[in-house]
Write a protein that holds these residues in place. Structure first.
Motif, PDB file in Angstrom:
ATOM      1  N   UNK A 155       0.830  -1.215   0.000  1.00  0.00           N
ATOM      2  CA  UNK A 155       0.000   0.000   0.000  1.00  0.00           C
ATOM      3  C   UNK A 155       0.857   1.254   0.000  1.00  0.00           C
ATOM      4  N   UNK A 156       1.879   1.255   0.851  1.00  0.00           N
ATOM      5  CA  UNK A 156       2.753   2.414   1.004  1.00  0.00           C
ATOM      6  C   UNK A 156       3.486   2.740  -0.291  1.00  0.00           C
ATOM      7  N   UNK A 208       7.597  16.858  -2.162  1.00  0.00           N
ATOM      8  CA  UNK A 208       6.378  16.400  -2.846  1.00  0.00           C
ATOM      9  C   UNK A 208       6.484  14.901  -3.145  1.00  0.00           C
ATOM     10  N   UNK A 209       5.572  14.134  -2.547  1.00  0.00           N
ATOM     11  CA  UNK A 209       5.537  12.696  -2.784  1.00  0.00           C
ATOM     12  C   UNK A 209       4.247  12.279  -3.488  1.00  0.00           C
ATOM     13  N   UNK A 210       3.574  13.232  -4.114  1.00  0.00           N
ATOM     14  CA  UNK A 210       2.290  12.926  -4.747  1.00  0.00           C
ATOM     15  C   UNK A 210       2.431  11.911  -5.872  1.00  0.00           C
ATOM     16  N   UNK A 211       3.565  11.926  -6.558  1.00  0.00           N
ATOM     17  CA  UNK A 211       3.819  10.957  -7.626  1.00  0.00           C
ATOM     18  C   UNK A 211       5.119  10.222  -7.330  1.00  0.00           C
ATOM     19  N   UNK A 212       5.012   8.953  -7.016  1.00  0.00           N
ATOM     20  CA  UNK A 212       6.195   8.153  -6.733  1.00  0.00           C
ATOM     21  C   UNK A 212       6.832   7.699  -8.044  1.00  0.00           C
ATOM     22  N   UNK A 252       0.617   9.622  -0.802  1.00  0.00           N
ATOM     23  CA  UNK A 252       0.208  10.115   0.514  1.00  0.00           C
ATOM     24  C   UNK A 252       0.535   9.101   1.599  1.00  0.00           C
ATOM     25  N   UNK A 253       0.295   7.828   1.309  1.00  0.00           N
ATOM     26  CA  UNK A 253       0.612   6.779   2.288  1.00  0.00           C
ATOM     27  C   UNK A 253       2.120   6.656   2.473  1.00  0.00           C
ATOM     28  N   UNK A 254       2.860   6.849   1.391  1.00  0.00           N
ATOM     29  CA  UNK A 254       4.311   6.766   1.495  1.00  0.00           C
ATOM     30  C   UNK A 254       4.843   7.882   2.389  1.00  0.00           C
ATOM     31  N   UNK A 255       4.320   9.091   2.231  1.00  0.00           N
ATOM     32  CA  UNK A 255       4.759  10.190   3.081  1.00  0.00           C
ATOM     33  C   UNK A 255       4.390   9.930   4.536  1.00  0.00           C
ATOM     34  N   UNK A 256       3.206   9.343   4.761  1.00  0.00           N
ATOM     35  CA  UNK A 256       2.803   8.983   6.128  1.00  0.00           C
ATOM     36  C   UNK A 256       3.758   7.947   6.707  1.00  0.00           C
TER      37      UNK A 256
END
Length: 293
Positions: free
Chosen positions: A44-45, A243-247, A50-54
């Motif tokens: 999921x991350x 910005x991590x919106x696009x991995x 967003x999950x990755x930044x969390x």
């Protein structure tokens, strides 16, 4: 003298005797469930910015914990700030609140020899509780009195390569690790937070290159970016510009083993730099007051 040994003969019926194999099976199933949860959380991350930044935010709070345990904390208690097992909280003078359930992490167990002769470490499931689940009073940590100059000096304490200031860099970059020359160039005239953000990223590149014999800058740019973010979060430097919106596609579409390797590289690289910073700040705090001028 009377002999009372016979009272134990019928204390536990034979059918309730300890079954070592059944116990081992339960433990294995418990471990597997925890590993499955960590794997599902990692998937999921690594697929959602967003999950990755969390996840990075959780890793920043628990910077000494392994990637697997940070994934487990994120999955079960994402707001956790301080965790201990039952005995740990008891030793700290706190008790677990009623109806609170612990959550699982892994702790190293015994070493064992694999079939190929190498030594491995077994892991056991450990139930822990966050401070919010206990009667312990949440202590507001006083802000660390670290001025910007001291923090920057800590950042560049014993760097893996020399650091040199220059008047300008290509593309108006703040700092640049030159792998061929084995040096980090830093553009003069920046503010403290810009220096921290740019230099922490290039230190990450240098740190990764030191352990990667086939280092290629573009291949490691994402990891270095994440390391810089983690260090900024830990030391209170503004992260609004990250910005991590696009991995990156290569990370998002990589297999589980590759993604875990990247997460571990990010965690370990940030930990190495942070450890040097901690030593520098500790040394600074122990200096006599009269030397601080």
């Amino acid at each position: 003298m009377n002999n009372y040994d016979d009272i134990f003969d019928t204390a536990v019926p034979d059918e309730q005797s300890f079954d070592k194999d059944a116990w081992a099976e339960r433990k294995q199933a418990e471990r597997q469930a925890v590993y499955d949860l960590a794997d599902a959380t990692a998937a999921d991350v690594c697929a959602d910015g967003a999950k990755f930044q969390a996840y990075l935010d959780t890793q920043a709070r628990f910077d000494r914990y392994s990637v697997t345990n940070v994934l487990l904390i994120m999955a079960q208690m994402p707001t956790a700030t301080q965790i201990k097992d039952f005995d740990g909280w008891k030793a700290a003078g706190a008790s677990i609140k009623r109806q609170q359930k612990g959550f699982s992490i892994l702790e190293p167990g015994n070493e064992y020899r694999r079939e190929d002769g190498t030594i491995g470490t077994s892991y056991n499931v450990k139930k822990v509780f966050d401070i919010s689940q206990t009667t312990a009073r949440v202590k507001i940590q006083p802000a660390v009195s670290t001025d910007e100059r001291t923090l920057l000096k800590a950042l560049i304490y014993h760097p893996p390569v020399p650091i040199q200031t220059v008047d300008e860099l290509l593309g108006d970059a703040g700092a640049l690790y030159d792998h061929e020359q084995q040096v980090i160039f830093v553009r003069r005239g920046m503010g403290a937070e810009d220096i921290f953000r740019s230099v922490s990223m290039e230190l990450a590149h240098a740190e990764i290159a030191a352990t990667d014999g086939s280092y290629i800058r573009d291949d490691n740019a994402f990891s270095a970016y994440c390391v810089s973010y983690l260090l900024c979060k830990k030391y209170g430097v503004d992260v609004g510009g990250y910005d991590f919106s696009t991995l990156p596609y290569f990370f998002r579409e990589g297999d589980t083993q590759f993604q875990r390797a990247v997460l571990t590289e990010i965690r370990d690289t940030a930990a190495n730099i942070s450890a040097r910073m901690s030593r520098a700040l500790e040394t600074r705090s122990q200096q006599p007051k009269e030397q601080e001028r």
